[in-house]
Design an enzyme around this catalytic site. Structure first.
Site, PDB file in Angstrom:
ATOM      1  N   HIS A 249      47.395   6.964  51.576  1.00  0.00           N
ATOM      2  CA  HIS A 249      47.211   5.751  50.771  1.00  0.00           C
ATOM      3  C   HIS A 249      45.812   5.734  50.153  1.00  0.00           C
ATOM      4  O   HIS A 249      45.643   5.439  48.961  1.00  0.00           O
ATOM      5  CB  HIS A 249      47.373   4.495  51.636  1.00  0.00           C
ATOM      6  CG  HIS A 249      48.780   4.179  52.035  1.00  0.00           C
ATOM      7  ND1 HIS A 249      49.809   4.092  51.140  1.00  0.00           N
ATOM      8  CD2 HIS A 249      49.314   3.903  53.260  1.00  0.00           C
ATOM      9  CE1 HIS A 249      50.931   3.770  51.782  1.00  0.00           C
ATOM     10  NE2 HIS A 249      50.651   3.663  53.063  1.00  0.00           N
TER      11      HIS A 249
ATOM     12  N   GLU B  49      53.981   5.334  50.001  1.00  0.00           N
ATOM     13  CA  GLU B  49      54.254   5.672  51.400  1.00  0.00           C
ATOM     14  C   GLU B  49      54.471   7.175  51.590  1.00  0.00           C
ATOM     15  O   GLU B  49      54.256   7.709  52.684  1.00  0.00           O
ATOM     16  CB  GLU B  49      55.489   4.905  51.889  1.00  0.00           C
ATOM     17  CG  GLU B  49      55.373   3.392  51.821  1.00  0.00           C
ATOM     18  CD  GLU B  49      54.193   2.839  52.607  1.00  0.00           C
ATOM     19  OE1 GLU B  49      53.767   3.476  53.600  1.00  0.00           O
ATOM     20  OE2 GLU B  49      53.668   1.774  52.214  1.00  0.00           O
TER      21      GLU B  49
ATOM     22  N   TYR C 245      59.911   2.579  52.487  1.00  0.00           N
ATOM     23  CA  TYR C 245      59.859   3.627  53.508  1.00  0.00           C
ATOM     24  C   TYR C 245      61.110   4.506  53.432  1.00  0.00           C
ATOM     25  O   TYR C 245      61.036   5.722  53.649  1.00  0.00           O
ATOM     26  CB  TYR C 245      59.714   3.006  54.891  1.00  0.00           C
ATOM     27  CG  TYR C 245      58.450   2.208  55.044  1.00  0.00           C
ATOM     28  CD1 TYR C 245      57.232   2.819  55.278  1.00  0.00           C
ATOM     29  CD2 TYR C 245      58.469   0.818  54.930  1.00  0.00           C
ATOM     30  CE1 TYR C 245      56.059   2.081  55.398  1.00  0.00           C
ATOM     31  CE2 TYR C 245      57.305   0.069  55.049  1.00  0.00           C
ATOM     32  CZ  TYR C 245      56.100   0.709  55.284  1.00  0.00           C
ATOM     33  OH  TYR C 245      54.955  -0.015  55.392  1.00  0.00           O
TER      34      TYR C 245
ATOM     35  N   HIS D 105      57.259  -5.630  59.829  1.00  0.00           N
ATOM     36  CA  HIS D 105      57.408  -5.785  58.388  1.00  0.00           C
ATOM     37  C   HIS D 105      58.244  -7.003  58.013  1.00  0.00           C
ATOM     38  O   HIS D 105      58.108  -7.541  56.911  1.00  0.00           O
ATOM     39  CB  HIS D 105      58.004  -4.509  57.799  1.00  0.00           C
ATOM     40  CG  HIS D 105      57.158  -3.301  58.064  1.00  0.00           C
ATOM     41  ND1 HIS D 105      57.105  -2.710  59.309  1.00  0.00           N
ATOM     42  CD2 HIS D 105      56.320  -2.598  57.265  1.00  0.00           C
ATOM     43  CE1 HIS D 105      56.263  -1.680  59.261  1.00  0.00           C
ATOM     44  NE2 HIS D 105      55.780  -1.596  58.055  1.00  0.00           N
TER      45      HIS D 105
ATOM     46  N   HIS E 280      49.157   9.682  57.173  1.00  0.00           N
ATOM     47  CA  HIS E 280      49.912   8.744  56.337  1.00  0.00           C
ATOM     48  C   HIS E 280      48.968   7.726  55.697  1.00  0.00           C
ATOM     49  O   HIS E 280      48.998   7.502  54.481  1.00  0.00           O
ATOM     50  CB  HIS E 280      50.967   8.037  57.185  1.00  0.00           C
ATOM     51  CG  HIS E 280      51.707   6.963  56.460  1.00  0.00           C
ATOM     52  ND1 HIS E 280      52.879   7.188  55.780  1.00  0.00           N
ATOM     53  CD2 HIS E 280      51.430   5.643  56.274  1.00  0.00           C
ATOM     54  CE1 HIS E 280      53.293   6.059  55.221  1.00  0.00           C
ATOM     55  NE2 HIS E 280      52.430   5.107  55.515  1.00  0.00           N
ATOM     56  N   GLU E 281      48.126   7.105  56.508  1.00  0.00           N
ATOM     57  CA  GLU E 281      47.217   6.077  55.987  1.00  0.00           C
ATOM     58  C   GLU E 281      46.168   6.685  55.060  1.00  0.00           C
ATOM     59  O   GLU E 281      45.800   6.092  54.037  1.00  0.00           O
ATOM     60  CB  GLU E 281      46.550   5.317  57.140  1.00  0.00           C
ATOM     61  CG  GLU E 281      47.512   4.571  58.051  1.00  0.00           C
ATOM     62  CD  GLU E 281      48.396   3.564  57.326  1.00  0.00           C
ATOM     63  OE1 GLU E 281      47.964   3.023  56.285  1.00  0.00           O
ATOM     64  OE2 GLU E 281      49.519   3.312  57.795  1.00  0.00           O
TER      65      GLU E 281
ATOM     66  N   HIS F  31      48.812  -3.164  63.548  1.00  0.00           N
ATOM     67  CA  HIS F  31      49.681  -2.312  62.732  1.00  0.00           C
ATOM     68  C   HIS F  31      48.827  -1.588  61.691  1.00  0.00           C
ATOM     69  O   HIS F  31      48.093  -2.212  60.930  1.00  0.00           O
ATOM     70  CB  HIS F  31      50.768  -3.140  62.050  1.00  0.00           C
ATOM     71  CG  HIS F  31      51.817  -2.310  61.404  1.00  0.00           C
ATOM     72  ND1 HIS F  31      52.947  -1.891  62.064  1.00  0.00           N
ATOM     73  CD2 HIS F  31      51.891  -1.758  60.163  1.00  0.00           C
ATOM     74  CE1 HIS F  31      53.680  -1.143  61.260  1.00  0.00           C
ATOM     75  NE2 HIS F  31      53.060  -1.048  60.096  1.00  0.00           N
ATOM     76  N   ALA F  32      48.922  -0.263  61.660  1.00  0.00           N
ATOM     77  CA  ALA F  32      48.059   0.544  60.795  1.00  0.00           C
ATOM     78  C   ALA F  32      48.244   0.170  59.328  1.00  0.00           C
ATOM     79  O   ALA F  32      49.370   0.032  58.854  1.00  0.00           O
ATOM     80  CB  ALA F  32      48.359   2.024  61.006  1.00  0.00           C
TER      81      ALA F  32
END
Length: 634
Positions: free
Chosen positions: A387, A411, A523, A513, A383-384, A353-354
């Site tokens: 972060h 997020e 999210y 999750h 997305h990552e 999971h990323a």
């Protein structure tokens, strides 16, 4: 996904101390000398506490990284023992922190730091219960990461993992029986086996909540958002978005019924969850090819273009890095490229999971992701990387403020960038699409493609934590887990399981999750506020003007806009040093989460869906399912 908020990292040294000293510069004239003396002493204490906390978080993150990037019993045990040792140190520091009467301090920043440090977290548990909690979570996470199922087409082949094999089935198969098989087997392997661990985890986590001054974990999680009516705000947002979702749901149900027939998809009931192109029916991108509004319009196949142009996972990450740099934001540091895992290793099991990681030394930031070359993972990469950019921007804050203004902000950052990356204008810029600007039919197709991602996701995200709120508050007991979970899925999302379910099943834990103890309202919040961020940035970039048909939100691309990048950086640099409404206002001028940005973005699609559903006589909403997931007594 932001990995392990409570286990990130902080560095020591002159830079950190200078940062903390800087935020403590306050006017002192006319102050109570006793209070001033107490605050001075408290500042000195806080300097040392914040530095020590950062070093502990560093060790915790390193141990967690070693385990999740190489899942072995030995690494699991090392991680648990490291966290146990650090929890004892945290508890000793917490006991000392509580001795300071900080509530009447005049210095806002000092008072805010003490408030954050006055919550110990799960380390408040006695050692034996802390270890037990760590083992329940690592047990669920390991079970999820290593779960395998057998192939529908070859029963002797039983080594299919979620990534990439099962995900690929949901991406490409249009055989309802194959999809049903994969859905049932995964939920058996990853969900049902986690129920005992999950039940123990709930009991232990609630004990930790009480030790931190909360009635239960639901209240603890919601306190992170620093507003008294957080749950009511979530409900209000859903009421604002629900009419759009119901129109989308009705249209998609019609197209699925056209494809699979009335015996598989009813005209007025919920949609079978296995037919929406995703294991959890949380996003529906993979059914776009046969459900899009104007199928005869030439479609941009970005995934095929990426493969034709020999994209690699590394190129996808470099492309994202270049986008952020074009906004005058920070380039990825050397250690990021050296230490990140961006492809699935072949020699060991990892948590695929990323996730993005901050090791709190101002230098070491990593992503762990089993990247494949497709457009969905291109969005995930952005997305990552969002972060990581957040980490980079607030790395000079005191360690206790090195987090998002709230979890939803963290997020939303990369997703906001991905809205530009996904725009037809940007795809043309980078050579992944050709042709002229969009006509009305092509625009509706584009908005639909975004809608089955962004709009479809909202009720799923809302459901996941509503379910867990009920569990943590003891309103949903273990004997009712699956019944209550599916009641919410049906009520809010309008989906049903492909087969009857019982309390021998535990389908919530088949979502990462839930098994990995990651709060999910972040999210839901993110998918709302990213459109507020996007609209503000597009206006700063000169790419959007309300009412201007040549400057619609759907075709905005903030690429190379320094003005937009500087405004974003100013918000990100705040970390959590101020309440999130202050951070929201700094970028958008608004102090509340509002769905108006999302609704403006999708207004042309909403109008089209209403007209199309009226034309075909579709039932809006859904009648009760015929599938059984609750007993009569439940």
């Amino acid at each position: 996904m932001l990995k392990f908020k409570t286990m990130l990292k902080v560095g020591g040294g002159a830079v950190l101390i200078a940062a903390i000293v800087a935020v403590f510069i306050v006017a002192t004239q006319g102050r109570d000398p006793d209070l001033e003396a107490r605050e001075h002493e408290a500042r000195e204490y806080m300097l040392h506490l914040d530095k020590a906390t950062g070093l502990r978080k560093n060790r915790a993150s390193l141990a967690e990284w070693e385990y999740t990037s190489n899942i072995t019993k030995e690494n699991e045990e090392k991680s648990i023992q490291t966290h146990l040792e650090l929890s004892r140190q945290e508890k000793a520091a917490w006991e000392e922190t509580k001795m300071y009467g900080w509530q009447d301090f005049q210095d806002f920043t000092l008072r805010r730091m003490f408030k954050k440090y006055s919550q110990l977290g799960v380390a408040a548990l006695p050692d034996d219960k802390f270890q037990a909690l760590m083992r329940t979570v690592s047990g669920m996470e390991s079970n999820y990461a290593t779960a395998k199922i057998c192939s529908y087409k070859n029963e002797s082949k039983c080594d299919l993992s979620l990534e990439p094999e099962i995900t690929e089935i949901f991406s490409t198969s249009q055989d309802p029986e194959e999809l049903k098989h994969a859905w049932v087997e995964w939920h058996n392997a990853a969900g049902a086996t986690a129920k005992k661990n999950f039940t123990d985890y709930v009991n232990l986590y609630n004990e930790a909540a009480k030790l931190n001054g909360f009635d239960n974990v639901a209240e603890w999680w919601q306190s992170e958002y620093e507003v008294p009516d957080f749950e009511e705000q979530l409900a209000k947002l859903w009421e604002d978005v629900k009419p759009l979702y119901q129109q989308l749901h009705a249209y998609v149900r019609k197209r699925l019924r056209d494809k699979y027939g009335d015996k598989v998809v009813s005209a007025r009931g919920p949609i079978p969850a296995h037919l929406l192109g995703n294991m959890w029916a949380q996003t529906w991108n993979n059914i776009e090819s046969f459900t899009r509004p104007y199928p005869d319009k030439k479609e941009i196949d970005v995934t095929q273009a990426m493969r034709d142009q020999n994209y690699t996972p590394m190129k996808m990450f470099q492309m994202s890095d270049e986008f952020f740099r074009s906004l005058n934001l920070t380039a990825m540091p050397e250690k990021f490229w050296k230490n990140s895992i961006i492809e699935k290793p072949t020699d060991r099991e990892i948590v695929c999971h990323a996730s993005a990681w901050d090791f709190f030394d101002g230098e070491d930031f990593r992503i762990k992701m089993c990247t494949t070359v497709n457009v969905e993972h291109l969005r995930t990469v952005h997305h990552e990387m969002g972060h990581i950019q957040y980490f980079l921007q607030y790395r000079h804050q005191p360690s206790v403020f090195r987090e998002g203004a709230n979890s939803g902000f963290h997020e939303a950052v990369g997703d906001t960038i991905a809205l530009s990356v996904s725009s037809p204008k940007h795809l043309r810029r980078v050579g992944l699409a050709t042709g002229d600007a969009e006509d009305e039919q092509t625009e509706i197709n584009q908005l639909y493609k975004m809608g089955i991602d962004k709009i479809a996701f909202l009720p799923f995200a809302y459901t996941l934590d509503l379910f867990r709120y009920g569990v943590f508050r003891r309103k949903t007991l273990p004997e009712d887990y699956n019944c209550h979970y599916w009641k919410l899925r049906e009520q809010l999302q309008g989906v049903e399981p492909p087969v009857n379910r019982t309390e021998d099943d535990f389908d919530a834990a088949a979502k990462y999750h839930v098994s990995a103890n990651v709060e999910y309202a972040r999210y839901y919040v993110s998918f709302i506020i990213q459109f507020q961020f996007h609209r503000a940035l597009c206006q700063l970039a000169g790419e959007h003007a309300a009412g201007d048909p040549n400057k619609k939100l759907v075709d905005c691309d903030i690429y190379q806009s320094v003005a937009a990048g500087n405004a974003l950086a100013n918000m990100l640099k705040m970390g959590s040093s101020k309440p999130w409404p202050d951070a929201m206002e700094a970028l958008t001028g608004q102090r509340e989460m509002k769905a108006d940005g999302l609704l403006e973005y999708f207004r042309p699609l909403h109008d089209w869906l209403r007209a199309e559903n009226q034309r075909t006589g579709e039932h809006i909403g859904w009648e009760p399912t015929n599938m059984e997931y609750c007993t009569p007594s439940q």
